[in-house]
Every structure is written in structure tokens, then in C-alpha cells.
Design a protein around this motif. Sequence first.
Motif, short mmCIF file in Angstrom:
data_model
loop_
_atom_site.label_atom_id
_atom_site.label_comp_id
_atom_site.label_asym_id
_atom_site.label_seq_id
_atom_site.Cartn_x
_atom_site.Cartn_y
_atom_site.Cartn_z
N SER A 121 15.72 -4.25 2.91
CA SER A 121 16.23 -3.08 2.19
C SER A 121 15.44 -2.88 0.91
O SER A 121 15.52 -3.71 0.00
CB SER A 121 17.71 -3.27 1.85
OG SER A 121 18.47 -3.44 3.02
N PHE A 122 14.69 -1.77 0.84
CA PHE A 122 13.86 -1.49 -0.33
C PHE A 122 14.67 -0.79 -1.42
O PHE A 122 15.52 0.06 -1.12
CB PHE A 122 12.66 -0.62 0.04
CG PHE A 122 11.57 -1.38 0.71
CD1 PHE A 122 10.64 -2.08 -0.04
CD2 PHE A 122 11.48 -1.42 2.09
CE1 PHE A 122 9.64 -2.80 0.58
CE2 PHE A 122 10.48 -2.14 2.71
CZ PHE A 122 9.55 -2.83 1.95
N GLU A 123 14.37 -1.13 -2.66
CA GLU A 123 14.96 -0.44 -3.81
C GLU A 123 14.46 1.01 -3.81
O GLU A 123 15.23 1.94 -4.03
CB GLU A 123 14.54 -1.17 -5.09
CG GLU A 123 15.25 -0.72 -6.33
CD GLU A 123 14.86 -1.58 -7.52
OE1 GLU A 123 13.94 -1.17 -8.27
OE2 GLU A 123 15.44 -2.67 -7.67
N LYS A 124 13.15 1.21 -3.62
CA LYS A 124 12.51 2.53 -3.52
C LYS A 124 11.50 2.45 -2.39
O LYS A 124 10.70 1.53 -2.35
CB LYS A 124 11.76 2.89 -4.81
CG LYS A 124 12.63 3.32 -5.96
CD LYS A 124 11.80 3.58 -7.21
CE LYS A 124 10.90 4.78 -7.06
NZ LYS A 124 10.20 5.14 -8.30
N GLU A 125 11.51 3.42 -1.49
CA GLU A 125 10.55 3.44 -0.39
C GLU A 125 9.33 4.29 -0.69
O GLU A 125 8.39 4.33 0.09
CB GLU A 125 11.23 3.91 0.90
CG GLU A 125 12.26 2.92 1.40
CD GLU A 125 12.90 3.35 2.71
OE1 GLU A 125 12.54 4.41 3.26
OE2 GLU A 125 13.77 2.61 3.19
N SER A 126 9.34 4.96 -1.85
CA SER A 126 8.21 5.80 -2.24
C SER A 126 8.01 5.70 -3.75
O SER A 126 8.98 5.68 -4.50
CB SER A 126 8.48 7.25 -1.82
OG SER A 126 7.37 8.06 -2.15
N TYR A 127 6.75 5.65 -4.16
CA TYR A 127 6.43 5.63 -5.58
C TYR A 127 5.40 6.71 -5.86
O TYR A 127 4.32 6.73 -5.24
CB TYR A 127 5.87 4.26 -6.01
CG TYR A 127 5.35 4.24 -7.42
CD1 TYR A 127 6.21 4.38 -8.50
CD2 TYR A 127 4.00 4.11 -7.67
CE1 TYR A 127 5.74 4.38 -9.80
CE2 TYR A 127 3.51 4.10 -8.98
CZ TYR A 127 4.39 4.24 -10.03
OH TYR A 127 3.91 4.25 -11.32
N ASP A 128 5.71 7.63 -6.76
CA ASP A 128 4.80 8.70 -7.16
C ASP A 128 4.10 8.28 -8.44
O ASP A 128 4.73 8.16 -9.49
CB ASP A 128 5.58 9.99 -7.38
CG ASP A 128 4.68 11.19 -7.71
OD1 ASP A 128 3.45 11.01 -7.88
OD2 ASP A 128 5.21 12.31 -7.78
N PHE A 129 2.79 8.01 -8.35
CA PHE A 129 2.04 7.57 -9.53
C PHE A 129 1.55 8.73 -10.39
O PHE A 129 0.88 8.51 -11.40
CB PHE A 129 0.88 6.64 -9.14
CG PHE A 129 -0.12 7.21 -8.16
CD1 PHE A 129 -1.13 8.06 -8.57
CD2 PHE A 129 -0.05 6.85 -6.82
CE1 PHE A 129 -2.05 8.55 -7.66
CE2 PHE A 129 -0.98 7.33 -5.90
CZ PHE A 129 -1.98 8.19 -6.33
N GLY A 130 1.89 9.96 -10.02
CA GLY A 130 1.53 11.12 -10.83
C GLY A 130 0.06 11.47 -10.69
O GLY A 130 -0.51 11.37 -9.61
N LYS A 131 -0.57 11.86 -11.82
CA LYS A 131 -1.99 12.21 -11.81
C LYS A 131 -2.78 11.08 -12.46
O LYS A 131 -2.42 10.61 -13.53
CB LYS A 131 -2.24 13.50 -12.59
CG LYS A 131 -1.76 14.74 -11.90
CD LYS A 131 -2.18 15.99 -12.67
CE LYS A 131 -1.71 17.24 -11.94
NZ LYS A 131 -2.21 18.47 -12.57
N ILE A 132 -3.85 10.68 -11.77
CA ILE A 132 -4.76 9.67 -12.32
C ILE A 132 -6.18 10.19 -12.15
O ILE A 132 -6.45 11.07 -11.35
CB ILE A 132 -4.62 8.30 -11.63
CG1 ILE A 132 -4.95 8.38 -10.14
CG2 ILE A 132 -3.23 7.72 -11.85
CD1 ILE A 132 -5.08 7.04 -9.45
N LYS A 133 -7.09 9.62 -12.94
CA LYS A 133 -8.49 9.99 -12.84
C LYS A 133 -9.16 9.16 -11.76
O LYS A 133 -8.80 7.99 -11.55
CB LYS A 133 -9.20 9.79 -14.17
CG LYS A 133 -8.65 10.69 -15.28
CD LYS A 133 -9.67 10.91 -16.36
CE LYS A 133 -9.12 11.75 -17.48
NZ LYS A 133 -8.85 13.11 -17.14
N GLN A 134 -10.11 9.77 -11.05
CA GLN A 134 -10.83 9.08 -9.98
C GLN A 134 -11.44 7.79 -10.52
O GLN A 134 -12.03 7.77 -11.59
CB GLN A 134 -11.92 9.99 -9.42
CG GLN A 134 -12.60 9.44 -8.20
CD GLN A 134 -13.67 10.40 -7.69
OE1 GLN A 134 -14.48 10.89 -8.45
NE2 GLN A 134 -13.65 10.64 -6.39
#
Length: 149
Positions: free
Chosen positions: A50-63
Motif C-alpha cells: 500500500s503506497f502513501e502516494k502512487e504518483s509524484y509531480d516534480f513540477g518544472k525542472i531544467k534539462q
Amino acid sequence: MKHLFVLGIAGVLLASCHQGTAKQDVKAGSLTDSTASVAKPASPDAAILSFEKESYDFGKIKQGEKVHYDFKFKNTGKSPLIISNATATCGCTIPESPTEPIKPGEESVIKVVFNSAGKMGMQDKVVTITSNGNPNTNQVHLTGEVTQP
């Protein structure tokens, strides 16, 4: 000469028809076998991931930047949870899963690192976890956008 050419073409067509039938038989056999293995009922005492969160959105990052995230989970089942494999959709994402069994009620993490070098735009990196739990495969997602450096 025409007759030999026509006979040659007819022979090729007959041979290709026969090969197609053999492939269908193999596919039908494997389909039946996989259906039988899916139909097995799960043990009521199985481990449950059982996962606490199954998805993580890291937002915007630079290449070129790296994203590190720990997917926290708990074994909510009645048996020790053994993670046999954790794989990502590409080599840019590296998951690290625990090697020791997780007892019922215990928590642990799957560490994931996404390297954005060579990536651009929206990203959805899927990590598939295989275990002795019910179900035996789970997926988590790292999502976000990679922009120009």
C-alpha cells in the motif's frame, strides 16, 4: 515457362497460409495458459503493498537536473512482503527497492532517481514493482516537465 511460374507462386501462397495457421494455434495455446494463471484466487493471508502516494509531480525542472523521490509504502497484508523486482520505463529512471522482507505492518521506501539529461517536455516515468503481494505488480509514476537549460 508460365506454368512453372504459376506453380511456384501457388506453392509460396500455400506455404504462407500453413505458417499463419501454426502461429494462430501457438497464440491460442499461450492465451489459454495465461488466462489460467490469472484466474488463481489470491490467498487471504497475502502481503499487500500500500503506497502513501502512487504518483509524484516534480513540477518544472531544467534539462540535465536529477529528481530524487522516495515512494513510501506499508505492508498492510498478513504475510511478509518480498519485492522481487523494480523496473522503470527507460534507463533515465533508476528505482532502488528494499532487499529484505517487509513484515506485516512495517513501512519502507522505494527510492527513485530520474535523470532529465536528453529529455524535453512533459514526462511520465513509470516504475513497475513486482512482489509476492496481492496484486503481484504495482506501478508508481514520476511526472513533470523538463524545460530548456
